[in-house]
Scaffold this motif. Structure first.
Motif, PDB file in Angstrom:
ATOM      1  N   PRO A 145      -9.786   6.964  17.938  1.00 18.35           N
ATOM      2  CA  PRO A 145      -9.544   6.078  18.972  1.00 18.35           C
ATOM      3  C   PRO A 145     -10.246   4.927  19.191  1.00 18.35           C
ATOM      4  CG  PRO A 145     -10.110   7.950  20.099  1.00 18.35           C
ATOM      5  CD  PRO A 145      -9.983   8.342  18.576  1.00 18.35           C
ATOM      6  N   PHE A 146     -11.609   5.008  18.939  1.00 14.61           N
ATOM      7  CA  PHE A 146     -12.757   4.044  19.013  1.00 14.61           C
ATOM      8  C   PHE A 146     -12.897   3.245  17.677  1.00 14.61           C
ATOM      9  CE2 PHE A 146     -13.514   7.251  22.405  1.00 14.61           C
ATOM     10  CZ  PHE A 146     -13.870   6.368  23.287  1.00 14.61           C
ATOM     11  N   LYS A 147     -13.270   2.010  17.947  1.00  9.57           N
ATOM     12  CA  LYS A 147     -13.430   0.933  16.877  1.00  9.57           C
ATOM     13  C   LYS A 147     -14.697   0.175  17.464  1.00  9.57           C
ATOM     14  CE  LYS A 147     -11.175  -2.609  15.508  1.00  9.57           C
ATOM     15  NZ  LYS A 147      -9.911  -3.360  15.017  1.00  9.57           N
ATOM     16  N   LEU A 148     -15.853   0.394  16.488  1.00 13.10           N
ATOM     17  CA  LEU A 148     -17.048  -0.285  16.837  1.00 13.10           C
ATOM     18  C   LEU A 148     -17.442  -1.427  15.888  1.00 13.10           C
ATOM     19  CD1 LEU A 148     -19.576  -0.736  18.455  1.00 13.10           C
ATOM     20  CD2 LEU A 148     -20.761   0.965  17.266  1.00 13.10           C
ATOM     21  N   SER A 149     -17.317  -2.913  16.137  1.00 12.26           N
ATOM     22  CA  SER A 149     -17.569  -3.848  15.306  1.00 12.26           C
ATOM     23  C   SER A 149     -18.919  -4.646  15.465  1.00 12.26           C
ATOM     24  CB  SER A 149     -16.289  -4.790  15.192  1.00 12.26           C
ATOM     25  OG  SER A 149     -15.118  -4.029  15.089  1.00 12.26           O
ATOM     26  N   PHE A 150     -19.667  -5.333  14.519  1.00 11.16           N
ATOM     27  CA  PHE A 150     -20.639  -6.042  14.538  1.00 11.16           C
ATOM     28  C   PHE A 150     -20.249  -7.428  13.739  1.00 11.16           C
ATOM     29  CE2 PHE A 150     -22.409  -1.687  14.465  1.00 11.16           C
ATOM     30  CZ  PHE A 150     -23.082  -1.806  15.988  1.00 11.16           C
ATOM     31  N   GLY A 151     -20.523  -8.126  14.350  1.00  8.71           N
ATOM     32  CA  GLY A 151     -20.120  -9.491  13.507  1.00  8.71           C
ATOM     33  C   GLY A 151     -21.456 -10.725  13.302  1.00  8.71           C
ATOM     34  N   GLU A 152     -21.207 -11.180  12.513  1.00  6.23           N
ATOM     35  CA  GLU A 152     -22.504 -12.233  12.114  1.00  6.23           C
ATOM     36  C   GLU A 152     -21.928 -13.606  11.701  1.00  6.23           C
ATOM     37  OE1 GLU A 152     -26.276 -13.847  11.634  1.00  6.23           O
ATOM     38  OE2 GLU A 152     -25.903 -11.838  12.512  1.00  6.23           O
ATOM     39  N   TYR A 153     -22.100 -14.677  12.409  1.00 10.39           N
ATOM     40  CA  TYR A 153     -21.488 -16.005  12.139  1.00 10.39           C
ATOM     41  C   TYR A 153     -22.589 -16.877  11.522  1.00 10.39           C
ATOM     42  CZ  TYR A 153     -17.935 -13.921  15.129  1.00 10.39           C
ATOM     43  OH  TYR A 153     -16.967 -13.221  15.926  1.00 10.39           O
ATOM     44  N   ARG A 154     -22.186 -17.874  10.721  1.00  3.43           N
ATOM     45  CA  ARG A 154     -23.233 -18.804  10.369  1.00  3.43           C
ATOM     46  C   ARG A 154     -22.280 -20.086  10.655  1.00  3.43           C
ATOM     47  NH1 ARG A 154     -27.854 -17.975  10.620  1.00  3.43           N
ATOM     48  NH2 ARG A 154     -28.235 -19.809   9.455  1.00  3.43           N
ATOM     49  N   TYR A 155     -22.990 -21.085  11.373  1.00  3.00           N
ATOM     50  CA  TYR A 155     -22.389 -22.309  11.618  1.00  3.00           C
ATOM     51  C   TYR A 155     -22.824 -23.404  10.875  1.00  3.00           C
ATOM     52  CZ  TYR A 155     -20.611 -19.356  15.258  1.00  3.00           C
ATOM     53  OH  TYR A 155     -19.936 -18.314  15.943  1.00  3.00           O
ATOM     54  N   TRP A 175     -14.233   2.814   8.024  1.00  2.89           N
ATOM     55  CA  TRP A 175     -14.890   1.663   8.321  1.00  2.89           C
ATOM     56  C   TRP A 175     -14.264   0.876   7.686  1.00  2.89           C
ATOM     57  CZ3 TRP A 175     -17.780  -0.969   4.539  1.00  2.89           C
ATOM     58  CH2 TRP A 175     -17.668  -0.349   3.145  1.00  2.89           C
ATOM     59  N   PHE A 176     -14.742  -0.534   7.906  1.00  3.45           N
ATOM     60  CA  PHE A 176     -14.015  -1.719   7.254  1.00  3.45           C
ATOM     61  C   PHE A 176     -15.058  -2.926   7.202  1.00  3.45           C
ATOM     62  CE2 PHE A 176     -13.441  -1.651  11.901  1.00  3.45           C
ATOM     63  CZ  PHE A 176     -13.972  -3.002  12.428  1.00  3.45           C
ATOM     64  N   LEU A 177     -14.465  -3.862   6.384  1.00  5.03           N
ATOM     65  CA  LEU A 177     -15.234  -4.884   6.252  1.00  5.03           C
ATOM     66  C   LEU A 177     -14.262  -6.297   6.324  1.00  5.03           C
ATOM     67  CD1 LEU A 177     -18.148  -6.242   5.113  1.00  5.03           C
ATOM     68  CD2 LEU A 177     -17.430  -5.804   2.788  1.00  5.03           C
ATOM     69  N   HIS A 178     -14.945  -7.301   6.801  1.00  5.01           N
ATOM     70  CA  HIS A 178     -13.851  -8.414   6.856  1.00  5.01           C
ATOM     71  C   HIS A 178     -14.841  -9.709   6.630  1.00  5.01           C
ATOM     72  CE1 HIS A 178     -10.836  -6.467   9.569  1.00  5.01           C
ATOM     73  NE2 HIS A 178     -10.859  -5.758   8.348  1.00  5.01           N
ATOM     74  N   PHE A 192     -16.746   0.341  12.366  1.00  2.58           N
ATOM     75  CA  PHE A 192     -16.448   1.780  12.067  1.00  2.58           C
ATOM     76  C   PHE A 192     -15.419   2.474  13.208  1.00  2.58           C
ATOM     77  CE2 PHE A 192     -20.755   0.382  11.220  1.00  2.58           C
ATOM     78  CZ  PHE A 192     -21.033   0.825  10.252  1.00  2.58           C
ATOM     79  N   ARG A 193     -14.577   3.413  12.722  1.00  2.15           N
ATOM     80  CA  ARG A 193     -13.865   3.915  13.576  1.00  2.15           C
ATOM     81  C   ARG A 193     -14.148   5.290  13.785  1.00  2.15           C
ATOM     82  NH1 ARG A 193     -10.570   0.881  10.001  1.00  2.15           N
ATOM     83  NH2 ARG A 193      -9.392  -0.807  11.186  1.00  2.15           N
ATOM     84  N   PHE A 194     -14.196   5.937  14.954  1.00  4.53           N
ATOM     85  CA  PHE A 194     -14.372   7.274  15.431  1.00  4.53           C
ATOM     86  C   PHE A 194     -13.698   7.885  16.493  1.00  4.53           C
ATOM     87  CE2 PHE A 194     -17.169   4.313  17.493  1.00  4.53           C
ATOM     88  CZ  PHE A 194     -17.274   4.869  18.793  1.00  4.53           C
TER      89      PHE A 194
END
Length: 254
Positions: free
Chosen positions: A42-52, A228-231, A252-254
């Motif tokens: 039920p949990f999804k933890l995501s980390f995002g990195e952006y370049r502008y 886990w996933f990658l976008h 990541f899903r856990f």
């Protein structure tokens, strides 16, 4: 990716209960597959990195919890120019008539700095479906992480089946601020076996940006494993500014 910075952000989010809304509330999806995954993890933890524009970067972290047809998020975002912002979001999907494919989908978003917003959509049909929606905010400062116009009308039509295949076209157009900003998405999502799936989102963007009228193409690619996933996404004139954005998200899903 600045892993150390993202971990510091994650600790701060959990301590302060700041939150971030997800862009999943307004997007059609393979609901059955999402619910099946959420029942196990039920949990999804995501980390995002952006370049502008190759000049500076931003980071976000969010924790999402889903139970049945409802979701809630905790998260935060920061970059050099905008600063830091905590966010919160909840949404649900409600079927008012038993045996009907009609679904009502409200969402609510909050962010530090006084921002409030929400959306409401109606979806009908199975396996072919249509969806119409509206989004509204109080126009307070808000760094929009999905880059679609917030004060907008949306229209989608597509197909999805029980195997997890989903295909749809979706238009999101500003109807409040007079900018003529519009995103048109062509999305395909399909399983590839062993609990894995691929998502491709092609974007056509038009409207009035900070420097005048713009138009361009964007692309998002996603690969999901069971845990886990990658976008990866490219967005021209992100949030209709003068900057192009590249976004990498790992979760990541856990």
């Amino acid at each position: 990716m600045r892993v150390q910075s993202l971990l510091v952000l994650a600790v701060g989010v959990m301590a302060s209960l700041a939150a971030q809304a997800s862009d999943e509330a307004r997007l059609p999806g393979d609901a059955a597959a999402v619910q099946a995954t959420a029942a196990e993890r039920p949990f999804k933890l995501s980390f995002g990195e952006y370049r502008y524009g190759g000049s500076f970067g931003g980071q976000d972290v969010n924790l999402r919890y889903r139970r049945g047809d409802s979701s809630a998020w905790l998260g935060a975002y920061r970059d050099r120019d905008f600063g830091s912002q905590g966010r919160a979001g909840v949404d649900t999907s409600w079927q008012p008539f038993e045996g009907s494919t009609l679904a009502l989908q409200p969402s609510l978003q909050w962010a530090s700095g006084g921002f409030w917003g929400g959306s409401f959509s109606v979806e009908l049909g199975e396996p072919w479906f249509v969806q119409v929606g509206i989004g509204r905010t109080n126009t307070k400062p808000y760094f929009n992480l999905n880059f679609d116009p917030n004060d907008a009308l949306s229209l989608a039509a597509g197909y999805r089946d029980d195997s997890g295949r989903t295909y749809y076209l979706m238009a999101i157009r500003d109807d409040r601020l007079g900018t003529h900003q519009q995103h048109v998405h062509a999305v395909a999502r399909w399983p590839v076996g062993n609990g894995q799936r691929v998502t491709v989102d092609v974007l056509r963007k038009t409207g009035i940006a900070d420097s005048g009228p713009v138009e361009g193409w964007g692309l998002s690619l996603g690969y999901d494993f069971p845990t886990w996933f990658l976008h990866l996404a490219y967005e021209p004139w992100q949030n209709f500014s003068d900057l192009n954005a590249t976004r990498l998200t790992v979760g990541f899903r856990f």
